[in-house]
Design a protein around this motif. Sequence first.
Motif, PDB file in Angstrom:
ATOM      1  N   LYS A  36       0.831  -1.211   0.000  1.00 51.04           N
ATOM      2  CA  LYS A  36       0.000   0.000   0.000  1.00 51.04           C
ATOM      3  C   LYS A  36       0.863   1.258   0.000  1.00 51.04           C
ATOM      4  CE  LYS A  36      -4.026  -2.119   2.119  1.00 51.04           C
ATOM      5  NZ  LYS A  36      -4.850  -2.260   3.324  1.00 51.04           N
ATOM      6  N   PHE A  37       1.945   1.238   0.755  1.00 48.31           N
ATOM      7  CA  PHE A  37       2.863   2.367   0.782  1.00 48.31           C
ATOM      8  C   PHE A  37       3.488   2.572  -0.599  1.00 48.31           C
ATOM      9  CE2 PHE A  37       7.231   3.982   1.758  1.00 48.31           C
ATOM     10  CZ  PHE A  37       6.855   5.272   2.105  1.00 48.31           C
ATOM     11  N   LYS A  38       3.871   1.477  -1.232  1.00 48.66           N
ATOM     12  CA  LYS A  38       4.441   1.552  -2.580  1.00 48.66           C
ATOM     13  C   LYS A  38       3.437   2.167  -3.551  1.00 48.66           C
ATOM     14  CE  LYS A  38       6.339  -1.267  -6.310  1.00 48.66           C
ATOM     15  NZ  LYS A  38       6.676  -2.628  -6.744  1.00 48.66           N
ATOM     16  N   ALA A  39       2.184   1.759  -3.450  1.00 47.56           N
ATOM     17  CA  ALA A  39       1.151   2.309  -4.336  1.00 47.56           C
ATOM     18  C   ALA A  39       0.969   3.805  -4.103  1.00 47.56           C
ATOM     19  CB  ALA A  39      -0.171   1.569  -4.122  1.00 47.56           C
ATOM     20  N   THR A  40       1.005   4.221  -2.830  1.00 43.64           N
ATOM     21  CA  THR A  40       0.881   5.642  -2.514  1.00 43.64           C
ATOM     22  C   THR A  40       2.052   6.423  -3.101  1.00 43.64           C
ATOM     23  OG1 THR A  40      -0.335   5.182  -0.490  1.00 43.64           O
ATOM     24  CG2 THR A  40       0.748   7.320  -0.629  1.00 43.64           C
ATOM     25  N   LEU A  41       3.256   5.911  -2.916  1.00 44.87           N
ATOM     26  CA  LEU A  41       4.429   6.585  -3.478  1.00 44.87           C
ATOM     27  C   LEU A  41       4.383   6.595  -5.004  1.00 44.87           C
ATOM     28  CD1 LEU A  41       7.446   5.505  -1.243  1.00 44.87           C
ATOM     29  CD2 LEU A  41       6.264   7.701  -1.318  1.00 44.87           C
ATOM     30  N   ALA A  42       3.916   5.507  -5.595  1.00 47.61           N
ATOM     31  CA  ALA A  42       3.816   5.453  -7.059  1.00 47.61           C
ATOM     32  C   ALA A  42       2.861   6.524  -7.573  1.00 47.61           C
ATOM     33  CB  ALA A  42       3.370   4.067  -7.515  1.00 47.61           C
ATOM     34  N   GLU A  47       2.881  11.849 -10.448  1.00 48.04           N
ATOM     35  CA  GLU A  47       2.589  13.268 -10.575  1.00 48.04           C
ATOM     36  C   GLU A  47       3.719  14.019 -11.265  1.00 48.04           C
ATOM     37  OE1 GLU A  47       1.257  15.269  -7.054  1.00 48.04           O
ATOM     38  OE2 GLU A  47      -0.235  13.727  -6.617  1.00 48.04           O
ATOM     39  N   ILE A  48       4.897  13.422 -11.302  1.00 50.65           N
ATOM     40  CA  ILE A  48       6.015  14.046 -12.017  1.00 50.65           C
ATOM     41  C   ILE A  48       5.648  14.251 -13.473  1.00 50.65           C
ATOM     42  CG2 ILE A  48       8.405  13.712 -12.790  1.00 50.65           C
ATOM     43  CD1 ILE A  48       8.884  12.279 -10.082  1.00 50.65           C
ATOM     44  N   VAL A  66       6.348  25.457  -7.557  1.00 48.75           N
ATOM     45  CA  VAL A  66       5.318  25.144  -6.557  1.00 48.75           C
ATOM     46  C   VAL A  66       4.897  23.681  -6.690  1.00 48.75           C
ATOM     47  CG1 VAL A  66       2.909  25.573  -5.906  1.00 48.75           C
ATOM     48  CG2 VAL A  66       4.474  27.501  -6.269  1.00 48.75           C
ATOM     49  N   ALA A  67       4.704  23.205  -7.902  1.00 49.52           N
ATOM     50  CA  ALA A  67       4.302  21.814  -8.118  1.00 49.52           C
ATOM     51  C   ALA A  67       5.382  20.849  -7.636  1.00 49.52           C
ATOM     52  CB  ALA A  67       3.976  21.582  -9.594  1.00 49.52           C
ATOM     53  N   ILE A  68       6.641  21.173  -7.906  1.00 48.22           N
ATOM     54  CA  ILE A  68       7.753  20.327  -7.453  1.00 48.22           C
ATOM     55  C   ILE A  68       7.820  20.328  -5.929  1.00 48.22           C
ATOM     56  CG2 ILE A  68      10.276  20.090  -7.396  1.00 48.22           C
ATOM     57  CD1 ILE A  68      10.256  21.201 -10.312  1.00 48.22           C
ATOM     58  N   ALA A  69       7.705  21.509  -5.320  1.00 48.63           N
ATOM     59  CA  ALA A  69       7.758  21.600  -3.857  1.00 48.63           C
ATOM     60  C   ALA A  69       6.636  20.787  -3.217  1.00 48.63           C
ATOM     61  CB  ALA A  69       7.677  23.071  -3.424  1.00 48.63           C
ATOM     62  N   ASP A  70       5.429  20.883  -3.784  1.00 47.73           N
ATOM     63  CA  ASP A  70       4.294  20.123  -3.258  1.00 47.73           C
ATOM     64  C   ASP A  70       4.552  18.627  -3.376  1.00 47.73           C
ATOM     65  OD1 ASP A  70       1.492  19.953  -2.251  1.00 47.73           O
ATOM     66  OD2 ASP A  70       1.181  19.037  -4.226  1.00 47.73           O
ATOM     67  N   LEU A  71       5.048  18.188  -4.508  1.00 42.83           N
ATOM     68  CA  LEU A  71       5.367  16.774  -4.727  1.00 42.83           C
ATOM     69  C   LEU A  71       6.380  16.287  -3.700  1.00 42.83           C
ATOM     70  CD1 LEU A  71       5.588  14.145  -6.588  1.00 42.83           C
ATOM     71  CD2 LEU A  71       7.539  15.329  -7.582  1.00 42.83           C
ATOM     72  N   LEU A  72       7.488  17.003  -3.578  1.00 43.45           N
ATOM     73  CA  LEU A  72       8.535  16.579  -2.652  1.00 43.45           C
ATOM     74  C   LEU A  72       8.038  16.598  -1.209  1.00 43.45           C
ATOM     75  CD1 LEU A  72      11.580  18.435  -4.249  1.00 43.45           C
ATOM     76  CD2 LEU A  72      11.007  15.993  -4.420  1.00 43.45           C
ATOM     77  N   GLY A  73       7.275  17.619  -0.857  1.00 43.40           N
ATOM     78  CA  GLY A  73       6.717  17.691   0.491  1.00 43.40           C
ATOM     79  C   GLY A  73       5.800  16.521   0.790  1.00 43.40           C
ATOM     80  N   ASP A  74       4.930  16.191  -0.165  1.00 44.43           N
ATOM     81  CA  ASP A  74       4.023  15.051   0.036  1.00 44.43           C
ATOM     82  C   ASP A  74       4.803  13.756   0.240  1.00 44.43           C
ATOM     83  OD1 ASP A  74       1.759  16.616  -0.155  1.00 44.43           O
ATOM     84  OD2 ASP A  74       1.279  16.023  -2.215  1.00 44.43           O
ATOM     85  N   VAL A  75       5.846  13.537  -0.556  1.00 44.22           N
ATOM     86  CA  VAL A  75       6.640  12.310  -0.436  1.00 44.22           C
ATOM     87  C   VAL A  75       7.290  12.246   0.950  1.00 44.22           C
ATOM     88  CG1 VAL A  75       8.692  11.102  -1.303  1.00 44.22           C
ATOM     89  CG2 VAL A  75       6.994  11.990  -2.912  1.00 44.22           C
ATOM     90  N   ILE A  76       7.826  13.370   1.411  1.00 43.43           N
ATOM     91  CA  ILE A  76       8.467  13.391   2.723  1.00 43.43           C
ATOM     92  C   ILE A  76       7.448  13.137   3.831  1.00 43.43           C
ATOM     93  CG2 ILE A  76       9.649  14.894   4.379  1.00 43.43           C
ATOM     94  CD1 ILE A  76      11.153  16.060   1.893  1.00 43.43           C
ATOM     95  N   VAL A  77       6.263  13.733   3.729  1.00 41.48           N
ATOM     96  CA  VAL A  77       5.220  13.492   4.732  1.00 41.48           C
ATOM     97  C   VAL A  77       4.834  12.015   4.748  1.00 41.48           C
ATOM     98  CG1 VAL A  77       2.779  13.928   5.285  1.00 41.48           C
ATOM     99  CG2 VAL A  77       4.318  15.848   4.797  1.00 41.48           C
ATOM    100  N   TYR A  78       4.627  11.422   3.575  1.00 42.61           N
ATOM    101  CA  TYR A  78       4.267  10.004   3.533  1.00 42.61           C
ATOM    102  C   TYR A  78       5.367   9.145   4.149  1.00 42.61           C
ATOM    103  CZ  TYR A  78       0.409  11.129   0.378  1.00 42.61           C
ATOM    104  OH  TYR A  78      -0.734  11.640  -0.158  1.00 42.61           O
ATOM    105  N   CYS A  79       6.618   9.450   3.821  1.00 43.23           N
ATOM    106  CA  CYS A  79       7.730   8.654   4.351  1.00 43.23           C
ATOM    107  C   CYS A  79       7.859   8.806   5.858  1.00 43.23           C
ATOM    108  CB  CYS A  79       9.032   9.043   3.660  1.00 43.23           C
ATOM    109  SG  CYS A  79       9.108   8.520   1.929  1.00 43.23           S
ATOM    110  N   ARG A  80       7.701  10.022   6.372  1.00 45.11           N
ATOM    111  CA  ARG A  80       7.824  10.232   7.823  1.00 45.11           C
ATOM    112  C   ARG A  80       6.682   9.558   8.564  1.00 45.11           C
ATOM    113  NH1 ARG A  80       8.629   9.608  12.024  1.00 45.11           N
ATOM    114  NH2 ARG A  80       9.642  10.862  13.622  1.00 45.11           N
TER     115      ARG A  80
END
Length: 143
Positions: A36-42, A47-48, A66-80
């Motif tokens: 499930k985590f893999k699917a979320t990250l995928a 979105e890239i 802004v789009a790149i920052a949002d993407l990277l932020g979301d990935v970091i939130v999911y990982c944390r």
Amino acid sequence: MKRTFAERIALMNSMYGLPAHSTPTIPENVQDRLKKFKATLADEVNEIDDIVKLADDGASKEDVAVAIADLLGDVIVYCRSEALKYGIPLEQVLDLIMDSNESKLGADGKPIYDSNGKFLKGPNYWRPEPKIRELLDSASANT
């Protein structure tokens, strides 16, 4: 007082009823959770393509940023959040990984590259996994 990022993630996990462990914990359904985590990250990685299209369509550099920052932020939130589900002290793990990355430098403190420009490991390189194991073992023992 403003809460730390880790504290805010813990509150988010609590608010959404997500697991949160203070010590390393591997659940019985780890395979399902990882899938499930893999699917979320995928989904996030996909979105890239949207960001590339945005740039191709002539969007402003600011909109792309802004789009790149949002993407990277979301990935970091999911990982944390995911690390908290497993009781992994992510900030400490990241410190060990960065220490390992810095150990890749040559004896002169400079990067070493092969003829293709690939970064090579220097003479003082050490793998982070043994120290990560020590960290997790220590965290488990302190319960």
